[in-house]
Design a protein around this motif. Structure first.
Motif, mmCIF file in Angstrom:
data_model
loop_
_atom_site.group_PDB
_atom_site.id
_atom_site.type_symbol
_atom_site.label_atom_id
_atom_site.label_comp_id
_atom_site.label_asym_id
_atom_site.label_seq_id
_atom_site.Cartn_x
_atom_site.Cartn_y
_atom_site.Cartn_z
ATOM 1 N N GLU A 117 -13.698 7.138 -11.479
ATOM 2 C CA GLU A 117 -13.121 6.205 -10.528
ATOM 3 C C GLU A 117 -12.459 5.048 -11.278
ATOM 4 O O GLU A 117 -12.965 4.597 -12.307
ATOM 5 N N PHE A 118 -11.323 4.582 -10.733
ATOM 6 C CA PHE A 118 -10.731 3.346 -11.235
ATOM 7 C C PHE A 118 -10.316 2.511 -10.038
ATOM 8 O O PHE A 118 -9.512 2.946 -9.210
ATOM 9 N N TRP A 119 -10.893 1.320 -9.961
ATOM 10 C CA TRP A 119 -10.629 0.411 -8.847
ATOM 11 C C TRP A 119 -9.948 -0.844 -9.373
ATOM 12 O O TRP A 119 -10.303 -1.354 -10.438
ATOM 13 N N VAL A 120 -8.997 -1.362 -8.612
ATOM 14 C CA VAL A 120 -8.335 -2.626 -8.940
ATOM 15 C C VAL A 120 -8.807 -3.673 -7.937
ATOM 16 O O VAL A 120 -8.599 -3.521 -6.729
ATOM 17 N N PHE A 121 -9.446 -4.713 -8.444
ATOM 18 C CA PHE A 121 -9.976 -5.791 -7.610
ATOM 19 C C PHE A 121 -8.951 -6.915 -7.533
ATOM 20 O O PHE A 121 -8.464 -7.393 -8.567
ATOM 21 N N CYS A 122 -8.634 -7.332 -6.322
ATOM 22 C CA CYS A 122 -7.584 -8.330 -6.097
ATOM 23 C C CYS A 122 -8.101 -9.493 -5.256
ATOM 24 O O CYS A 122 -8.917 -9.297 -4.352
ATOM 25 N N ALA A 123 -7.592 -10.685 -5.542
ATOM 26 C CA ALA A 123 -7.741 -11.788 -4.600
ATOM 27 C C ALA A 123 -6.726 -11.576 -3.484
ATOM 28 O O ALA A 123 -5.593 -11.152 -3.743
ATOM 29 N N ASP A 124 -7.125 -11.846 -2.263
ATOM 30 C CA ASP A 124 -6.273 -11.484 -1.123
ATOM 31 C C ASP A 124 -6.317 -12.551 -0.039
ATOM 32 O O ASP A 124 -7.338 -12.739 0.627
ATOM 33 N N PHE A 125 -5.177 -13.239 0.140
ATOM 34 C CA PHE A 125 -4.996 -14.116 1.295
ATOM 35 C C PHE A 125 -3.890 -13.593 2.209
ATOM 36 O O PHE A 125 -3.574 -14.217 3.220
ATOM 37 N N HIS A 126 -3.312 -12.454 1.853
ATOM 38 C CA HIS A 126 -2.316 -11.823 2.727
ATOM 39 C C HIS A 126 -2.964 -11.438 4.053
ATOM 40 O O HIS A 126 -2.370 -11.614 5.124
ATOM 41 N N ARG A 127 -4.173 -10.905 3.980
ATOM 42 C CA ARG A 127 -4.889 -10.493 5.189
ATOM 43 C C ARG A 127 -5.064 -11.664 6.139
ATOM 44 O O ARG A 127 -4.881 -11.537 7.361
ATOM 45 N N HIS A 128 -5.395 -12.823 5.590
ATOM 46 C CA HIS A 128 -5.616 -14.006 6.434
ATOM 47 C C HIS A 128 -4.326 -14.434 7.124
ATOM 48 O O HIS A 128 -4.319 -14.779 8.312
ATOM 49 N N LEU A 129 -3.216 -14.416 6.369
ATOM 50 C CA LEU A 129 -1.937 -14.823 6.953
ATOM 51 C C LEU A 129 -1.444 -13.817 7.991
ATOM 52 O O LEU A 129 -0.742 -14.185 8.933
ATOM 53 N N HIS A 130 -1.803 -12.558 7.821
ATOM 54 C CA HIS A 130 -1.389 -11.550 8.810
ATOM 55 C C HIS A 130 -2.037 -11.832 10.164
ATOM 56 O O HIS A 130 -1.370 -11.775 11.199
ATOM 57 N N TRP A 131 -3.340 -12.135 10.140
ATOM 58 C CA TRP A 131 -4.066 -12.327 11.389
ATOM 59 C C TRP A 131 -3.979 -13.755 11.905
ATOM 60 O O TRP A 131 -4.101 -13.989 13.121
ATOM 61 N N VAL A 132 -3.768 -14.701 10.985
ATOM 62 C CA VAL A 132 -3.655 -16.113 11.391
ATOM 63 C C VAL A 132 -2.415 -16.687 10.701
ATOM 64 O O VAL A 132 -2.512 -17.342 9.660
ATOM 65 N N PRO A 133 -1.218 -16.437 11.241
ATOM 66 C CA PRO A 133 0.032 -16.847 10.569
ATOM 67 C C PRO A 133 0.135 -18.342 10.307
ATOM 68 O O PRO A 133 0.827 -18.752 9.374
ATOM 69 N N GLU A 134 -0.551 -19.137 11.084
ATOM 70 C CA GLU A 134 -0.459 -20.591 10.893
ATOM 71 C C GLU A 134 -1.404 -21.094 9.794
ATOM 72 O O GLU A 134 -1.419 -22.305 9.497
ATOM 73 N N ALA A 135 -2.175 -20.199 9.177
ATOM 74 C CA ALA A 135 -3.101 -20.617 8.123
ATOM 75 C C ALA A 135 -2.334 -21.246 6.961
ATOM 76 O O ALA A 135 -1.234 -20.802 6.611
ATOM 77 N N ARG A 136 -2.905 -22.275 6.383
ATOM 78 C CA ARG A 136 -2.276 -22.972 5.255
ATOM 79 C C ARG A 136 -2.827 -22.400 3.947
ATOM 80 O O ARG A 136 -4.037 -22.447 3.699
ATOM 81 N N THR A 137 -1.949 -21.849 3.138
ATOM 82 C CA THR A 137 -2.354 -21.262 1.872
ATOM 83 C C THR A 137 -1.515 -21.863 0.737
ATOM 84 O O THR A 137 -0.669 -22.719 0.967
ATOM 85 N N GLY A 138 -1.762 -21.403 -0.472
ATOM 86 C CA GLY A 138 -1.009 -21.878 -1.623
ATOM 87 C C GLY A 138 -1.733 -22.925 -2.440
ATOM 88 O O GLY A 138 -1.225 -23.383 -3.464
ATOM 89 N N PHE A 139 -2.942 -23.315 -2.011
ATOM 90 C CA PHE A 139 -3.692 -24.345 -2.716
ATOM 91 C C PHE A 139 -4.399 -23.754 -3.939
ATOM 92 O O PHE A 139 -4.867 -22.618 -3.920
ATOM 93 N N ALA A 140 -4.504 -24.558 -4.996
ATOM 94 C CA ALA A 140 -5.185 -24.111 -6.207
ATOM 95 C C ALA A 140 -6.638 -23.731 -5.920
ATOM 96 O O ALA A 140 -7.171 -22.775 -6.494
ATOM 97 N N GLU A 141 -7.279 -24.460 -5.018
ATOM 98 C CA GLU A 141 -8.660 -24.156 -4.660
ATOM 99 C C GLU A 141 -8.790 -22.738 -4.113
ATOM 100 O O GLU A 141 -9.802 -22.054 -4.333
ATOM 101 N N GLN A 142 -7.768 -22.269 -3.400
ATOM 102 C CA GLN A 142 -7.836 -20.912 -2.852
ATOM 103 C C GLN A 142 -7.772 -19.846 -3.948
ATOM 104 O O GLN A 142 -8.342 -18.767 -3.802
ATOM 105 N N LEU A 143 -7.092 -20.154 -5.058
ATOM 106 C CA LEU A 143 -7.128 -19.240 -6.195
ATOM 107 C C LEU A 143 -8.549 -19.121 -6.723
ATOM 108 O O LEU A 143 -9.032 -18.013 -7.011
ATOM 109 N N LEU A 144 -9.239 -20.262 -6.832
ATOM 110 C CA LEU A 144 -10.626 -20.232 -7.292
ATOM 111 C C LEU A 144 -11.506 -19.446 -6.325
ATOM 112 O O LEU A 144 -12.338 -18.628 -6.737
#
Length: 241
Positions: free
Chosen positions: A75-102
């Motif tokens: 098996e080979f899995w690629v682990f990703c940080a993901d805020f795309h899912r949040h923006l899809h379901w909540v388009p008004e969500a505010r993203t792009g902050f450095a804290e969200q990368l952490l």
């Protein structure tokens, strides 16, 4: 010690695997364990891509410095940080902050560690692959990662075909302190640890690698690592503010 502690303390990175696949029950147990990891504010800001197509796996291996075990592991899995899912379901969500990368990086790392520990408890082995960040643009295109999703690390999983020694860790006194950061590191402890690491590498490589821990750090931190990473993060919508 409990069985869980024995599994965690016995961790070794496995880079050679048999050809035996994982069973569906093993996969389900590992995935469920990964999802059980703690999540900051319950954001669950992670996505995992299981690379099963042989052609895609070969391309991923090429992008990961041609590390053979990326291709040979069951098996080979690629682990990703993901805020795309949040923006899809909540388009008004505010993203792009450095804290969200952490948050995304921490959530995803916890998932990855849970996955590997679960696999090891089943008699399997694995190794994390940081080289998925060698070519993030190409990998993102290959895996069709949308904006808001960044590949952080890969994970090889499979049945071990080797039995390496555990790599010696830093002495606890150099990593753990009480109430405050220590004023001065313990020189004698580091000298002894360097000796242990040198012995480990010499034994593991049959004398072909003569390296201390501080020597390895001096080598790794003497150069800039992946200088393109900040630009890539911003292109995917991270660290904008």
């Amino acid at each position: 010690m409990t069985p869980a502690i024995e599994v965690m303390r016995g961790h070794r990175s496995i880079r050679k695997f048999t050809g035996q696949p994982l069973t569906e029950s093993q996969l389900e147990a590992i995935m469920a364990s990964a999802q059980a990891a703690s999540s900051s504010s319950f954001l669950q800001a992670s996505a995992v891509i299981r690379v099963t197509d042989p052609g895609i796996r070969a391309q991923v291996m090429n992008l990961c410095a041609n590390q053979a075990y990326v291709g040979s592991a069951a098996e080979f899995w690629v682990f990703c940080a993901d805020f795309h899912r949040h923006l899809h379901w909540v388009p008004e969500a505010r993203t792009g902050f450095a804290e969200q990368l952490l948050i995304g990086a921490i959530d995803t790392a916890l998932m990855g560690q849970n996955a590997l520990t679960a696999a090891e408890s089943l008699g399997l082995g694995g190794v994390f692959i940081g080289a998925v960040r060698n070519h993030p643009y190409q990998l993102s295109e290959l895996l069709e990662l949308p904006a808001g999703v960044i590949p952080l690390f890969g994970l090889c999983l499979g049945h071990p075909d080797q039995d390496p020694e555990p790599k010696p860790r830093l002495p606890k006194a150099l990593m753990f302190s009480e109430n405050r950061y220590p004023n001065e590191p313990e020189t004698e402890l580091m000298t002894e640890y360097d000796r242990q690491v040198r012995h480990y590498y010499q034994t593991r490589t049959g004398g072909n690698k003569d390296m201390t821990w501080t020597g390895q750090i001096a080598d790794i931190l003497a150069r800039e690592a992946r200088p393109f990473m900040l630009e890539f993060l911003r292109s995917q919508g991270y660290c904008l503010r």
